[in-house]
Design an enzyme around this catalytic site. Structure first.
Site, PDB file in Angstrom:
ATOM      1  N   ASP A 177       8.322 -19.379   3.157  1.00 28.60           N
ATOM      2  CA  ASP A 177       9.439 -19.457   4.095  1.00 28.60           C
ATOM      3  C   ASP A 177       9.756 -18.002   4.395  1.00 28.60           C
ATOM      4  O   ASP A 177      10.326 -17.296   3.560  1.00 28.60           O
ATOM      5  CB  ASP A 177      10.656 -20.146   3.460  1.00 28.60           C
ATOM      6  CG  ASP A 177      11.783 -20.300   4.464  1.00 28.60           C
ATOM      7  OD1 ASP A 177      12.024 -19.346   5.231  1.00 28.60           O
ATOM      8  OD2 ASP A 177      12.431 -21.357   4.488  1.00 28.60           O
ATOM      9  N   HIS A 178       9.341 -17.525   5.553  1.00 29.11           N
ATOM     10  CA  HIS A 178       9.371 -16.067   5.754  1.00 29.11           C
ATOM     11  C   HIS A 178      10.798 -15.508   5.732  1.00 29.11           C
ATOM     12  O   HIS A 178      10.987 -14.321   5.508  1.00 29.11           O
ATOM     13  CB  HIS A 178       8.597 -15.651   7.002  1.00 29.11           C
ATOM     14  CG  HIS A 178       9.301 -15.894   8.303  1.00 29.11           C
ATOM     15  ND1 HIS A 178       9.406 -17.149   8.845  1.00 29.11           N
ATOM     16  CD2 HIS A 178       9.924 -15.055   9.160  1.00 29.11           C
ATOM     17  CE1 HIS A 178      10.074 -17.051   9.988  1.00 29.11           C
ATOM     18  NE2 HIS A 178      10.402 -15.795  10.210  1.00 29.11           N
ATOM     19  N   HIS A 240      14.485 -22.627   6.838  1.00 30.83           N
ATOM     20  CA  HIS A 240      15.200 -21.354   6.774  1.00 30.83           C
ATOM     21  C   HIS A 240      16.701 -21.530   6.484  1.00 30.83           C
ATOM     22  O   HIS A 240      17.249 -20.886   5.598  1.00 30.83           O
ATOM     23  CB  HIS A 240      15.032 -20.572   8.080  1.00 30.83           C
ATOM     24  CG  HIS A 240      13.616 -20.475   8.557  1.00 30.83           C
ATOM     25  ND1 HIS A 240      12.560 -20.268   7.703  1.00 30.83           N
ATOM     26  CD2 HIS A 240      13.062 -20.560   9.790  1.00 30.83           C
ATOM     27  CE1 HIS A 240      11.434 -20.211   8.393  1.00 30.83           C
ATOM     28  NE2 HIS A 240      11.708 -20.391   9.668  1.00 30.83           N
TER      29      HIS A 240
HETATM   30  C1  BG6 Z   1       9.796 -19.823  12.785  1.00 28.46           C
HETATM   31  C2  BG6 Z   1      10.022 -20.877  13.824  1.00 28.46           C
HETATM   32  O1  BG6 Z   1       9.732 -20.394  11.511  1.00 28.46           O
HETATM   33  O2  BG6 Z   1      10.848 -18.884  12.825  1.00 28.46           O
HETATM   34  C3  BG6 Z   1      10.154 -20.268  15.205  1.00 28.46           C
HETATM   35  O3  BG6 Z   1       8.936 -21.789  13.828  1.00 28.46           O
HETATM   36  C4  BG6 Z   1      11.207 -19.187  15.195  1.00 28.46           C
HETATM   37  O4  BG6 Z   1      10.468 -21.267  16.180  1.00 28.46           O
HETATM   38  C5  BG6 Z   1      10.966 -18.199  14.064  1.00 28.46           C
HETATM   39  O5  BG6 Z   1      11.153 -18.519  16.445  1.00 28.46           O
HETATM   40  C6  BG6 Z   1      12.093 -17.203  13.958  1.00 28.46           C
HETATM   41  O6  BG6 Z   1      11.766 -16.216  13.021  1.00 28.46           O
HETATM   42  P1  BG6 Z   1      12.333 -14.751  13.113  1.00 28.46           P
HETATM   43  O7  BG6 Z   1      11.801 -14.057  11.910  1.00 28.46           O
HETATM   44  O8  BG6 Z   1      11.827 -14.179  14.406  1.00 28.46           O
HETATM   45  O9  BG6 Z   1      13.820 -14.872  13.127  1.00 28.46           O
END
Ligand code: BG6
Length: 484
Positions: A177-178, A240
């Site tokens: 989960d980044h 997230h």
């Molecule tokens: C991803 C989603 O997990 O997170 C995308 O699938 C979203 O739809 C993205 O745009 C947002 O990540 P960040 O790091 O750009 O806020």
């Protein structure tokens, strides 16, 4: 002892994620000395690429980092390409032979990380064949890193997990989960548990409500095929947002290790109230963007059905029934094509008695964690208005990472890959957490599916706004308002 010896096998090595995130992350680990002589990467995908072509792709994916040309060339020489059909058992044999050879050539001590950056429908097959064809039979560790989406609902997530866990135990499974790799998300625990002035007031006696906003200005871009089957609830809330909520309200873990942190997170998920359909109607709002200045409506984006009922916006009120936070509304909000890109958390404290100041009301007392693109922490306090009268005004005390500091912050993927190399799963999602988060999300999704809205219910917000009006009303009916 900093260098990590390992072989990466990347499934989906020609893909967008690999090029945008993984190769730059690996290069950063290389620059910082975590990867040195003893690492190699096998990229696999269906296309028939040569090693030379693959290395060009790797080089160009990190080209922004021009100052490091010789390093880039050296780095790229560790990359090998193997055309691969994930369903063809023989291909795993070829892969094993190459993996063993690289293991010897680079002295990798049998450590292997399999990165599954492709459609989850192949995860089970890949894991099965890695095992059956002996790739995992090495002297070192064998770990699998899995990208989202991890299932579509609880049932499919469980099915996926059952398949993977036949071949890789939970300790060897790293679900990405980044958001958990972001600097300011990792800061939540430091703030909460490293400051008695905060930990002492982090409870339902003092906190009025919590607000988590993951606002995006981009639309669905070229991911319509996936997004239209997912929607904002599955795409952002299930993973997230719920992970952030857990970090915000969980009790203090006994230590900063995966086992203890997970324990607290799982307890929080267990205490998360799962809504009945009536409660969903009261507590959740969905939206879909219509057109805006120079921007097309969601239904006019490519690969989106013209009568799509997929939500591109969700706002909701959550309740977690654990002692310290019971009764504190947790408002969450995410959407595409909103006014601005902003990931932030606002903790709103209860209002003090204002009678001393003439009963004119006091401004909100808040702590804000700015995650991105703004990076820092703000407190809003009431201080005396300058002058003769005794009144208050709102004052902001802020801490911002400097540009120099921001430049030093490791990117989420870099951090998470290093964690996986070190066998540290503190920033990855455990199956138990997923289980609860899907059950929570399924209850909302099922209630929505039963609702049968008319097609013209959407669009209900214009590009460039903060979503449908109902999102503001959700807070207003409890006497609250969005701080952002
Ligand atoms: C991803 C989603 O997990 O997170 C995308 O699938 C979203 O739809 C993205 O745009 C947002 O990540 P960040 O790091 O750009 O806020």
């Amino acid at each position: 002892k900093k260098e990590q010896k390992a072989l990466f096998v990347i499934f989906g090595g020609t893909g967008d994620l690999a090029q945008r995130k993984l190769y730059p992350a690996l290069f950063n680990l290389y620059k910082r000395g975590y990867l040195k002589k003893h690492f190699a990467v096998i990229g696999t995908a269906r296309r028939p690429w040569s090693n030379g072509y693959y290395r060009d792709v790797v080089r160009s994916s990190i080209d922004g980092m021009v100052n490091f040309q010789t390093q880039i060339d050296e780095f790229a020489s560790h990359f090998y390409y193997q055309s691969h059909n994930v369903n063809d058992v023989d291909h795993y044999e070829t892969l094993r032979v190459l993996a063993d050879k690289l293991d010897q050539d680079y002295g990798l001590e049998g450590n292997r990380l399999y990165y599954l950056a492709m459609s989850p429908s192949f995860f089970g097959t890949i894991c099965e064949h890695l095992k059956s064809q002996g790739l995992t039979k090495t002297a070192g560790y064998n770990r699998v890193i899995i990208e989202k989406p991890f299932g579509h609902d609880y049932a499919s997530a469980k099915e996926l997990n059952d398949e993977i866990s036949k071949y890789f135990p939970e300790e060897a499974t790293f679900r990405i989960d980044h958001y958990l790799g972001k600097e300011m998300i990792q800061n939540i625990m430091a703030l909460r548990f490293g400051n008695s002035i905060l930990s002492a007031i982090w409870n339902n006696k003092m906190i009025s409500n919590i607000q988590v906003t993951l606002s995006e200005s981009l639309g669905v871009e070229e991911r319509g095929g996936y997004y239209d089957t997912a929607g904002a609830l599955r795409d952002m809330v299930q993973n997230h947002i719920l992970q952030i909520v857990a970090l915000l309200v969980m009790d203090r873990p006994d230590s900063y290790c995966a086992k203890d942190v997970r324990k607290r997170k799982v307890e929080t998920f267990e205490a998360l109230k799962i809504y009945s359909p009536e409660e969903v109607a009261q507590n959740f709002v969905r939206g879909q963007y219509g057109e805006g200045k120079d921007m097309v409506a969601y239904r006019d984006e490519s690969m989106i059905a013209p009568d799509s009922m997929t939500e591109t916006f969700v706002a909701g009120k959550l309740e977690v029934d654990n002692c310290d936070m019971a009764g504190v509304p947790i408002y969450i909000r995410t959407g595409k094509r909103l006014a601005t890109k902003a990931t932030r958390i606002d903790i709103v404290f209860k209002q003090d008695d204002d009678s001393l100041f003439g009963g004119q009301g006091l401004a909100d007392n808040t702590v804000t964690i700015n995650v991105e693109p703004d990076t820092g922490i703000d407190f809003t306090l009431n201080t005396k208005k300058i002058g003769q009268e005794f009144a208050t005004r709102q004052t902001n005390i802020g801490y911002r990472l400097t540009e120099e500091q921001v430049a030093k912050v490791p990117e989420a993927y870099e951090r998470l890959i290093l964690n996986a190399l070190q066998g540290n799963s503190v920033n990855f999602t455990h199956w138990d957490e997923l289980e609860y988060s899907w059950k929570f999300v399924d209850a909302i999704r099922n209630a929505w599916d039963q609702e049968d809205l008319p097609v013209d219910y959407f669009p209900n917000y214009a590009c460039g706004t903060m979503g449908p009006q109902a999102s503001d009303e959700l807070l207003a009916k409890a006497g609250h308002h969005w701080i952002f």
